[in-house]
Scaffold this motif. Structure first.
Motif, PDB file in Angstrom:
ATOM      1  N   UNK A   1       0.799  -1.224   0.000  1.00  0.00           N
ATOM      2  CA  UNK A   1       0.000   0.000   0.000  1.00  0.00           C
ATOM      3  C   UNK A   1       0.833   1.278   0.000  1.00  0.00           C
ATOM      4  N   UNK A   2       2.157   1.167   0.112  1.00  0.00           N
ATOM      5  CA  UNK A   2       2.995   2.368   0.087  1.00  0.00           C
ATOM      6  C   UNK A   2       3.016   3.125   1.399  1.00  0.00           C
ATOM      7  N   UNK A   3       2.558   2.491   2.464  1.00  0.00           N
ATOM      8  CA  UNK A   3       2.550   3.112   3.788  1.00  0.00           C
ATOM      9  C   UNK A   3       3.826   2.755   4.536  1.00  0.00           C
ATOM     10  N   UNK A   4       4.442   3.740   5.149  1.00  0.00           N
ATOM     11  CA  UNK A   4       5.579   3.457   6.022  1.00  0.00           C
ATOM     12  C   UNK A   4       5.038   2.939   7.351  1.00  0.00           C
ATOM     13  N   UNK A   5       5.650   1.878   7.864  1.00  0.00           N
ATOM     14  CA  UNK A   5       5.210   1.263   9.116  1.00  0.00           C
ATOM     15  C   UNK A   5       6.392   1.206  10.071  1.00  0.00           C
ATOM     16  N   UNK A   6       6.178   1.712  11.292  1.00  0.00           N
ATOM     17  CA  UNK A   6       7.185   1.630  12.343  1.00  0.00           C
ATOM     18  C   UNK A   6       6.666   0.681  13.412  1.00  0.00           C
ATOM     19  N   UNK A   7       7.419  -0.380  13.679  1.00  0.00           N
ATOM     20  CA  UNK A   7       7.066  -1.360  14.696  1.00  0.00           C
ATOM     21  C   UNK A   7       7.943  -1.141  15.920  1.00  0.00           C
ATOM     22  N   UNK A   8       7.325  -1.077  17.083  1.00  0.00           N
ATOM     23  CA  UNK A   8       8.065  -0.932  18.334  1.00  0.00           C
ATOM     24  C   UNK A   8       8.270  -2.314  18.933  1.00  0.00           C
ATOM     25  N   UNK A   9       9.473  -2.601  19.406  1.00  0.00           N
ATOM     26  CA  UNK A   9       9.765  -3.897  20.002  1.00  0.00           C
ATOM     27  C   UNK A   9      10.564  -3.754  21.276  1.00  0.00           C
ATOM     28  N   UNK A  10      10.228  -4.561  22.283  1.00  0.00           N
ATOM     29  CA  UNK A  10      11.008  -4.583  23.528  1.00  0.00           C
ATOM     30  C   UNK A  10      12.225  -5.476  23.339  1.00  0.00           C
ATOM     31  N   UNK A  11      13.231  -5.239  24.148  1.00  0.00           N
ATOM     32  CA  UNK A  11      14.428  -6.064  24.079  1.00  0.00           C
ATOM     33  C   UNK A  11      14.497  -6.973  25.294  1.00  0.00           C
ATOM     34  N   UNK A  12      15.208  -8.089  25.140  1.00  0.00           N
ATOM     35  CA  UNK A  12      15.385  -9.047  26.223  1.00  0.00           C
ATOM     36  C   UNK A  12      16.523  -8.585  27.132  1.00  0.00           C
ATOM     37  N   UNK A  13      16.758  -9.375  28.185  1.00  0.00           N
ATOM     38  CA  UNK A  13      17.836  -9.030  29.122  1.00  0.00           C
ATOM     39  C   UNK A  13      19.205  -9.113  28.464  1.00  0.00           C
ATOM     40  N   UNK A  14      19.292  -9.817  27.327  1.00  0.00           N
ATOM     41  CA  UNK A  14      20.562  -9.909  26.601  1.00  0.00           C
ATOM     42  C   UNK A  14      20.750  -8.777  25.605  1.00  0.00           C
ATOM     43  N   UNK A  15      19.770  -7.863  25.514  1.00  0.00           N
ATOM     44  CA  UNK A  15      19.893  -6.729  24.611  1.00  0.00           C
ATOM     45  C   UNK A  15      19.396  -6.977  23.210  1.00  0.00           C
ATOM     46  N   UNK A  16      18.731  -8.124  22.962  1.00  0.00           N
ATOM     47  CA  UNK A  16      18.192  -8.431  21.648  1.00  0.00           C
ATOM     48  C   UNK A  16      16.685  -8.139  21.635  1.00  0.00           C
ATOM     49  N   UNK A  17      16.160  -7.778  20.469  1.00  0.00           N
ATOM     50  CA  UNK A  17      14.732  -7.522  20.367  1.00  0.00           C
ATOM     51  C   UNK A  17      13.980  -8.815  20.612  1.00  0.00           C
ATOM     52  N   UNK A  18      13.010  -8.783  21.528  1.00  0.00           N
ATOM     53  CA  UNK A  18      12.272  -9.978  21.910  1.00  0.00           C
ATOM     54  C   UNK A  18      11.512 -10.536  20.718  1.00  0.00           C
TER      55      UNK A  18
END
Length: 287
Positions: free
Chosen positions: A206-223
């Motif tokens: 559709x040509x829409x920009x999408x921003x997804x928010x993600x939490x990170x784990x205790x190791x610093x990686x996105x859950x």
């Protein structure tokens, strides 16, 4: 007919095994392995069948491509990390510890892009509308032309986006999204993977920009599964110490710009303020 083997997936790191165990061998997390239904069955044979596809147009490496159009937010630190601004039909993933200020940053960015002329929808799956409005009032963004919704049902969210046709949609957060065609709980590996796939596909279609928010784990990686980082065009990390006022926005992947840029912000009572010359700031602290 041979029975398909079960798949067991670690909800912390996304690793898969053929049998259940109490502790994940990959990340060491306890009681995180659950059985999950595969998204789709594979083909019965190794061939795609008798029907032929279309021939692809081929071009030379010497061909010239115009740079993608961009919309700037006037937040110079954010625009630089993005590679010069927001690209249409792009999918971005912004990760950070809970409470570090991701929602504040993206609400300020939503208002900035809306004031730049984009149609922006902010969808919160973690906070009620009243909480988001209180934050907007504290940040002085109450009059920004941003549309707000609170929902976790992915089908309803996609239907709304199809109807409204925004230029930018912010989903806060991907761990709260729930696809009703996936038989697992919100936040599980299957749900995060399916939701990210659907939202990224919508952005491209559709040509829409999408921003997804993600939490990170205790190791610093996105859950969630690491495959989500491969789906999107840009991966940003928002980092800092809660007891310290400075925050760093760092690009670790960017298909439309350099992946080694950082932006520095200061958390104040009125939100995040840009730090235009962090070197001078840190040198003054040493003195």
């Amino acid at each position: 007919m041979a029975k398909s083997s079960a798949t067991f997936v670690c909800q912390s790191c996304g690793s898969t095994t053929t049998k259940w165990s109490g502790r994940c061998d990959a990340c060491g997390e306890w009681n995180s392995i659950v059985e999950e239904v595969p998204l789709a069955a594979g083909p019965a044979t190794k061939t795609l069948g008798a029907s032929k596809g279309r021939s692809l147009p081929l071009s030379d490496l010497s061909g010239h491509e115009a740079p993608p159009p961009r919309t700037t937010s006037k937040l110079d630190e954010l625009d630089r990390v993005l590679g010069g601004g927001l690209v249409p039909a792009s999918a971005l993933l912004v990760g950070g510890d809970p409470g570090i200020g991701k929602s504040t940053l993206l609400l300020q960015a939503a208002a900035a892009f809306a004031n730049a002329g984009l149609k922006v929808i902010y969808i919160s799956g973690e906070e009620a509308s009243a909480q988001v409005r209180m934050r907007a009032a504290r940040l002085g963004l109450r009059d920004a032309p941003v549309k707000l919704a609170t929902e976790t049902n992915l089908r309803d969210i996609l239907t709304t986006l199809e109807t409204e046709k925004p230029d930018l949609a912010i989903i806060d957060s991907i761990q709260t999204m729930w696809a009703d065609n996936v038989a697992s709980a919100p936040g599980s590996v299957s749900q995060v993977r399916a939701s990210a796939h659907e939202l990224t596909s919508f952005a491209k279609r559709r040509g829409t920009s999408v921003i997804l928010v993600g939490h990170v784990t205790k190791d610093g990686q996105i859950a969630g599964p690491r495959v989500v980082e491969h789906m999107v065009d840009t991966v940003l990390y928002f980092e800092g110490e809660r007891g310290h006022q400075f925050r760093i926005l760092r690009a670790v992947k960017n298909r439309f710009g350099p992946a080694d840029e950082i932006g520095v912000f200061e958390m104040t009572g009125g939100g995040l303020a840009e730090v235009a010359n962090p070197s001078a700031l840190f040198l003054s602290e040493r003195g």
